[in-house]
Design a protein around this motif. Structure first.
Motif, PDB file in Angstrom:
ATOM      1  N   SER A  39       0.697  -1.352  -0.030  1.00 36.55           N
ATOM      2  CA  SER A  39       0.085   0.084   0.040  1.00 36.55           C
ATOM      3  C   SER A  39       0.769   1.311  -0.107  1.00 36.55           C
ATOM      4  O   SER A  39       1.931   1.127   0.627  1.00 36.55           O
ATOM      5  CB  SER A  39      -0.840   0.042   1.325  1.00 36.55           C
ATOM      6  OG  SER A  39      -1.789   1.224   1.268  1.00 36.55           O
ATOM      7  N   TRP A  40       0.658   2.412  -0.901  1.00 41.05           N
ATOM      8  CA  TRP A  40       1.381   3.291  -0.931  1.00 41.05           C
ATOM      9  C   TRP A  40       0.714   4.576  -1.484  1.00 41.05           C
ATOM     10  O   TRP A  40      -0.500   4.451  -1.677  1.00 41.05           O
ATOM     11  CB  TRP A  40       2.590   3.330  -1.900  1.00 41.05           C
ATOM     12  CG  TRP A  40       2.282   3.130  -3.484  1.00 41.05           C
ATOM     13  CD1 TRP A  40       1.567   1.938  -4.078  1.00 41.05           C
ATOM     14  CD2 TRP A  40       2.338   4.353  -4.404  1.00 41.05           C
ATOM     15  NE1 TRP A  40       1.267   2.262  -5.350  1.00 41.05           N
ATOM     16  CE2 TRP A  40       1.752   3.701  -5.461  1.00 41.05           C
ATOM     17  CE3 TRP A  40       2.648   5.403  -4.427  1.00 41.05           C
ATOM     18  CZ2 TRP A  40       1.460   4.568  -6.890  1.00 41.05           C
ATOM     19  CZ3 TRP A  40       2.514   6.072  -5.599  1.00 41.05           C
ATOM     20  CH2 TRP A  40       2.135   5.692  -6.723  1.00 41.05           C
ATOM     21  N   GLU A  41       0.976   5.834  -0.954  1.00 39.97           N
ATOM     22  CA  GLU A  41       0.423   7.019  -0.975  1.00 39.97           C
ATOM     23  C   GLU A  41       1.311   7.990  -1.884  1.00 39.97           C
ATOM     24  O   GLU A  41       2.663   7.976  -1.834  1.00 39.97           O
ATOM     25  CB  GLU A  41       0.122   7.647   0.091  1.00 39.97           C
ATOM     26  CG  GLU A  41      -0.197   9.104   0.383  1.00 39.97           C
ATOM     27  CD  GLU A  41      -0.350   9.650   1.622  1.00 39.97           C
ATOM     28  OE1 GLU A  41      -0.014  10.930   1.866  1.00 39.97           O
ATOM     29  OE2 GLU A  41      -0.823   9.113   2.646  1.00 39.97           O
ATOM     30  N   LYS A  42       0.590   8.617  -2.845  1.00 34.16           N
ATOM     31  CA  LYS A  42       1.767   9.388  -3.695  1.00 34.16           C
ATOM     32  C   LYS A  42       1.751  10.707  -3.322  1.00 34.16           C
ATOM     33  O   LYS A  42       0.655  11.461  -2.505  1.00 34.16           O
ATOM     34  CB  LYS A  42       1.046   9.500  -5.160  1.00 34.16           C
ATOM     35  CG  LYS A  42      -0.239  10.280  -5.367  1.00 34.16           C
ATOM     36  CD  LYS A  42      -0.469  10.118  -6.910  1.00 34.16           C
ATOM     37  CE  LYS A  42      -2.065  10.894  -7.462  1.00 34.16           C
ATOM     38  NZ  LYS A  42      -3.104  10.302  -7.019  1.00 34.16           N
ATOM     39  N   VAL A  43       2.745  11.344  -3.193  1.00 30.91           N
ATOM     40  CA  VAL A  43       2.834  12.774  -3.066  1.00 30.91           C
ATOM     41  C   VAL A  43       3.286  13.511  -4.340  1.00 30.91           C
ATOM     42  O   VAL A  43       4.430  13.258  -5.003  1.00 30.91           O
ATOM     43  CB  VAL A  43       4.117  13.118  -1.952  1.00 30.91           C
ATOM     44  CG1 VAL A  43       4.230  14.632  -1.700  1.00 30.91           C
ATOM     45  CG2 VAL A  43       3.841  12.375  -0.737  1.00 30.91           C
ATOM     46  N   TYR A  44       2.564  14.287  -4.928  1.00 27.99           N
ATOM     47  CA  TYR A  44       2.547  14.414  -6.319  1.00 27.99           C
ATOM     48  C   TYR A  44       2.581  16.146  -6.454  1.00 27.99           C
ATOM     49  O   TYR A  44       1.925  16.946  -5.839  1.00 27.99           O
ATOM     50  CB  TYR A  44       1.093  14.081  -6.892  1.00 27.99           C
ATOM     51  CG  TYR A  44       1.160  13.888  -8.641  1.00 27.99           C
ATOM     52  CD1 TYR A  44       1.085  12.846  -9.050  1.00 27.99           C
ATOM     53  CD2 TYR A  44       0.925  15.040  -9.347  1.00 27.99           C
ATOM     54  CE1 TYR A  44       1.292  12.536 -10.318  1.00 27.99           C
ATOM     55  CE2 TYR A  44       0.862  14.871 -10.741  1.00 27.99           C
ATOM     56  CZ  TYR A  44       0.950  13.663 -11.174  1.00 27.99           C
ATOM     57  OH  TYR A  44       0.809  13.534 -12.583  1.00 27.99           O
ATOM     58  N   LYS A  45       3.430  16.456  -7.468  1.00 24.27           N
ATOM     59  CA  LYS A  45       3.692  18.031  -7.930  1.00 24.27           C
ATOM     60  C   LYS A  45       4.038  17.984  -9.560  1.00 24.27           C
ATOM     61  O   LYS A  45       4.718  17.338 -10.169  1.00 24.27           O
ATOM     62  CB  LYS A  45       4.868  18.470  -7.181  1.00 24.27           C
ATOM     63  CG  LYS A  45       4.911  18.820  -5.904  1.00 24.27           C
ATOM     64  CD  LYS A  45       3.921  19.842  -5.049  1.00 24.27           C
ATOM     65  CE  LYS A  45       4.002  20.044  -3.766  1.00 24.27           C
ATOM     66  NZ  LYS A  45       3.492  21.081  -3.013  1.00 24.27           N
ATOM     67  N   VAL A  46       3.523  19.111 -10.042  1.00 21.15           N
ATOM     68  CA  VAL A  46       3.882  19.366 -11.299  1.00 21.15           C
ATOM     69  C   VAL A  46       4.809  20.634 -11.149  1.00 21.15           C
ATOM     70  O   VAL A  46       4.193  21.729 -10.691  1.00 21.15           O
ATOM     71  CB  VAL A  46       2.857  19.634 -12.322  1.00 21.15           C
ATOM     72  CG1 VAL A  46       3.349  20.176 -13.630  1.00 21.15           C
ATOM     73  CG2 VAL A  46       2.100  18.464 -12.188  1.00 21.15           C
ATOM     74  N   VAL A  47       6.033  20.927 -11.691  1.00 18.81           N
ATOM     75  CA  VAL A  47       6.823  22.026 -11.486  1.00 18.81           C
ATOM     76  C   VAL A  47       7.302  22.466 -12.602  1.00 18.81           C
ATOM     77  O   VAL A  47       7.591  21.553 -13.618  1.00 18.81           O
ATOM     78  CB  VAL A  47       8.126  21.922 -10.422  1.00 18.81           C
ATOM     79  CG1 VAL A  47       7.581  21.539  -8.974  1.00 18.81           C
ATOM     80  CG2 VAL A  47       8.958  20.799 -10.753  1.00 18.81           C
ATOM     81  N   PRO A  48       7.629  23.845 -12.922  1.00 21.50           N
ATOM     82  CA  PRO A  48       8.345  24.440 -14.412  1.00 21.50           C
ATOM     83  C   PRO A  48       9.771  23.946 -14.225  1.00 21.50           C
ATOM     84  O   PRO A  48      10.274  23.635 -13.018  1.00 21.50           O
ATOM     85  CB  PRO A  48       8.221  25.825 -14.316  1.00 21.50           C
ATOM     86  CG  PRO A  48       7.941  26.004 -12.679  1.00 21.50           C
ATOM     87  CD  PRO A  48       7.227  24.786 -12.012  1.00 21.50           C
ATOM     88  N   ASP A  49      10.475  24.061 -15.262  1.00 21.07           N
ATOM     89  CA  ASP A  49      12.039  23.634 -15.484  1.00 21.07           C
ATOM     90  C   ASP A  49      12.678  24.636 -14.783  1.00 21.07           C
ATOM     91  O   ASP A  49      13.259  25.608 -15.501  1.00 21.07           O
ATOM     92  CB  ASP A  49      12.181  23.502 -16.911  1.00 21.07           C
ATOM     93  CG  ASP A  49      11.573  22.514 -17.493  1.00 21.07           C
ATOM     94  OD1 ASP A  49      12.177  21.421 -17.502  1.00 21.07           O
ATOM     95  OD2 ASP A  49      10.492  22.308 -18.135  1.00 21.07           O
ATOM     96  N   GLU A  50      12.637  24.683 -13.519  1.00 16.53           N
ATOM     97  CA  GLU A  50      13.447  25.917 -12.853  1.00 16.53           C
ATOM     98  C   GLU A  50      14.304  24.984 -11.646  1.00 16.53           C
ATOM     99  O   GLU A  50      13.655  24.387 -10.855  1.00 16.53           O
ATOM    100  CB  GLU A  50      12.676  26.749 -12.130  1.00 16.53           C
ATOM    101  CG  GLU A  50      11.780  27.832 -13.166  1.00 16.53           C
ATOM    102  CD  GLU A  50      12.930  28.872 -13.787  1.00 16.53           C
ATOM    103  OE1 GLU A  50      13.770  29.126 -13.492  1.00 16.53           O
ATOM    104  OE2 GLU A  50      12.127  29.289 -14.846  1.00 16.53           O
TER     105      GLU A  50
END
Length: 177
Positions: A39-50
């Motif tokens: 069982s797992w939980e996601k920690v999710y982000k979308v970030v710009p190329d910086e």
């Protein structure tokens, strides 16, 4: 037992601006769901190329969120804005170049431009960070190649025990005497 947390970072100027859908990040989640029986939980982000934002996101996921694994997509090519490997190297104490070598070797079976890829992997404290390319097909090909080593690597850095669906991916762990 604590929940296993895995960080997923899609590095993309356009996806972070909402110009297009975050398909690579979803491909990583789908692949991990196929692989893992734990069982797992996601920690999710979308970030710009910086670079500073990528590094900051990795640090937050590793140090504050307690992710044992962070998987990035995108930003691994030769273009000026591709800085994911630099961000990874800036936050890791140890680099694991074998991951990038194997991923490029696998990708070369499909496209000659795989030699342009700079994906890598490294360790930050108790977290394994792996950089993947941004194309969903390449994400699966690369993860299929390297993931058999991931659970044992996480064992070695005192992370949680990851159990896999061995019909899909067979992790390698040395036999104990």
């Amino acid at each position: 037992m604590d929940t296993i947390k895995i960080g997923i970072i899609n590095v993309s100027d356009r996806a972070s601006a909402g110009i297009y859908e975050d398909i690579p990040g979803k491909a990583i989640v789908e692949t991990l769901n196929d692989y893992l029986t734990s069982s797992w939980e996601k920690v999710y982000k979308v970030v710009p190329d910086e670079q500073h934002l990528i590094s900051q996101t990795m640090i937050e996921m590793a140090d504050k969120e307690g992710c044992c694994l962070i998987v990035t997509s995108g930003g691994t090519g030769p273009a000026k804005r591709d800085v994911t490997p630099e961000a990874t190297e800036a936050v890791c104490q140890k680099m694991l170049p074998g991951f990038g070598e194997l991923m490029r070797q696998e990708s070369l079976k499909f496209v000659p431009t795989a030699i342009l890829s700079r994906q890598t992997a490294g360790i930050r404290n108790n977290t394994l960070i792996i950089n993947l390319p941004g194309k969903p097909k390449a994400i699966r090909e690369c993860l299929d190649a390297v993931f058999p080593a991931v659970p044992y690597c996480i064992d070695l850095i005192d992370g949680p025990y990851l159990e896999c669906n061995e019909a899909v991916i067979k992790p390698f762990r040395p036999k104990s005497n």
